[in-house]
Design a protein around this motif. Structure first.
Motif, PDB file in Angstrom:
ATOM      1  N   SER A  10     -15.003 -21.134  25.177  1.00  0.00           N
ATOM      2  CA  SER A  10     -14.659 -20.539  23.886  1.00  0.00           C
ATOM      3  C   SER A  10     -13.346 -21.104  23.357  1.00  0.00           C
ATOM      4  O   SER A  10     -13.228 -21.409  22.164  1.00  0.00           O
ATOM      5  CB  SER A  10     -14.573 -19.016  23.993  1.00  0.00           C
ATOM      6  N   LEU A  11     -12.372 -21.262  24.228  1.00  0.00           N
ATOM      7  CA  LEU A  11     -11.088 -21.832  23.806  1.00  0.00           C
ATOM      8  C   LEU A  11     -11.269 -23.255  23.279  1.00  0.00           C
ATOM      9  O   LEU A  11     -10.710 -23.626  22.243  1.00  0.00           O
ATOM     10  CB  LEU A  11     -10.088 -21.823  24.963  1.00  0.00           C
ATOM     11  N   ARG A  12     -12.073 -24.044  23.969  1.00  0.00           N
ATOM     12  CA  ARG A  12     -12.341 -25.420  23.551  1.00  0.00           C
ATOM     13  C   ARG A  12     -13.023 -25.458  22.185  1.00  0.00           C
ATOM     14  O   ARG A  12     -12.724 -26.311  21.352  1.00  0.00           O
ATOM     15  CB  ARG A  12     -13.224 -26.095  24.603  1.00  0.00           C
ATOM     16  N   LEU A  13     -13.941 -24.528  21.962  1.00  0.00           N
ATOM     17  CA  LEU A  13     -14.680 -24.505  20.703  1.00  0.00           C
ATOM     18  C   LEU A  13     -13.822 -24.074  19.512  1.00  0.00           C
ATOM     19  O   LEU A  13     -14.218 -24.259  18.366  1.00  0.00           O
ATOM     20  CB  LEU A  13     -15.908 -23.601  20.827  1.00  0.00           C
ATOM     21  N   MET A  14     -12.650 -23.518  19.780  1.00  0.00           N
ATOM     22  CA  MET A  14     -11.735 -23.162  18.685  1.00  0.00           C
ATOM     23  C   MET A  14     -10.841 -24.333  18.285  1.00  0.00           C
ATOM     24  O   MET A  14     -10.150 -24.259  17.276  1.00  0.00           O
ATOM     25  CB  MET A  14     -10.883 -21.948  19.067  1.00  0.00           C
ATOM     26  N   ASP A  15     -10.877 -25.436  19.044  1.00  0.00           N
ATOM     27  CA  ASP A  15     -10.102 -26.622  18.683  1.00  0.00           C
ATOM     28  C   ASP A  15     -10.505 -27.088  17.287  1.00  0.00           C
ATOM     29  O   ASP A  15     -11.699 -27.250  17.003  1.00  0.00           O
ATOM     30  CB  ASP A  15     -10.336 -27.769  19.677  1.00  0.00           C
ATOM     31  N   GLY A  16      -9.527 -27.289  16.443  1.00  0.00           N
ATOM     32  CA  GLY A  16      -9.779 -27.784  15.094  1.00  0.00           C
ATOM     33  C   GLY A  16     -10.096 -26.713  14.073  1.00  0.00           C
ATOM     34  O   GLY A  16     -10.147 -26.994  12.876  1.00  0.00           O
ATOM     35  N   VAL A  17     -10.309 -25.475  14.517  1.00  0.00           N
ATOM     36  CA  VAL A  17     -10.548 -24.371  13.586  1.00  0.00           C
ATOM     37  C   VAL A  17      -9.213 -24.023  12.930  1.00  0.00           C
ATOM     38  O   VAL A  17      -8.157 -24.074  13.569  1.00  0.00           O
ATOM     39  CB  VAL A  17     -11.158 -23.155  14.314  1.00  0.00           C
ATOM     40  N   HIS A  18      -9.248 -23.668  11.655  1.00  0.00           N
ATOM     41  CA  HIS A  18      -8.030 -23.359  10.904  1.00  0.00           C
ATOM     42  C   HIS A  18      -7.191 -22.333  11.675  1.00  0.00           C
ATOM     43  O   HIS A  18      -7.736 -21.334  12.169  1.00  0.00           O
ATOM     44  CB  HIS A  18      -8.388 -22.812   9.524  1.00  0.00           C
ATOM     45  N   PRO A  19      -5.880 -22.554  11.772  1.00  0.00           N
ATOM     46  CA  PRO A  19      -5.014 -21.657  12.553  1.00  0.00           C
ATOM     47  C   PRO A  19      -5.090 -20.191  12.128  1.00  0.00           C
ATOM     48  O   PRO A  19      -5.000 -19.306  12.982  1.00  0.00           O
ATOM     49  CB  PRO A  19      -3.612 -22.215  12.327  1.00  0.00           C
TER      50      PRO A  19
END
Length: 129
Positions: A10-19
């Motif tokens: 889940s943490l990896r999949l948040m990479d690149g998502v708007h802060p």
């Protein structure tokens, strides 16, 4: 404080998502009464095209392409309860509360009139062009 935490996936999949959207998701995890997982964050144009062709998306201009959307799902008894709409609605309430607390507007796909998309959360185009 929640008894739940994000998996490495889940943490990896948040990479690149708007802060700002990541802040909302993290705040939701801090306060959630039940666990949830990240299904998808940023998508490549090729992935979006594939979803569009398969009928899983109705647009080629998804907010996922720019990191302004994320898909989440409840995680109950080590699985996603795909047929349990109330579980997705409960997660949406947790996300909406987190967004209000942080003053960050979000849109839930489950509130859409035509296509109900329970996992989908996005930053609205009006506030985040």
């Amino acid at each position: 404080m929640s008894a739940f935490s994000f998996s490495e996936r889940s943490l990896r999949l948040m990479d690149g998502v708007h802060p700002d959207l990541v802040k909302v998701v993290r705040r939701a995890m801090e306060n959630t009464p039940s666990d949830f997982v990240v299904l998808e964050g940023v998508r490549s144009p090729e992935r979006q095209q594939q979803l569009f062709q398969n009928g899983a998306s109705r647009t080629l201009n998804s907010r996922h392409l720019t990191g302004h959307a994320i898909d989440l799902a409840p995680w109950i008894d080590q699985q996603i309860p795909w047929q349990d709409w109330p579980a997705f609605a409960a997660l949406a309430q947790t996300m909406k509360l987190a967004a209000r607390e942080l003053g960050i507007p979000i849109t839930w796909g489950g509130d859409w009139k035509n296509l109900k998309d329970g996992p989908h959360f996005e930053l609205p185009r009006e506030s985040y062009p």
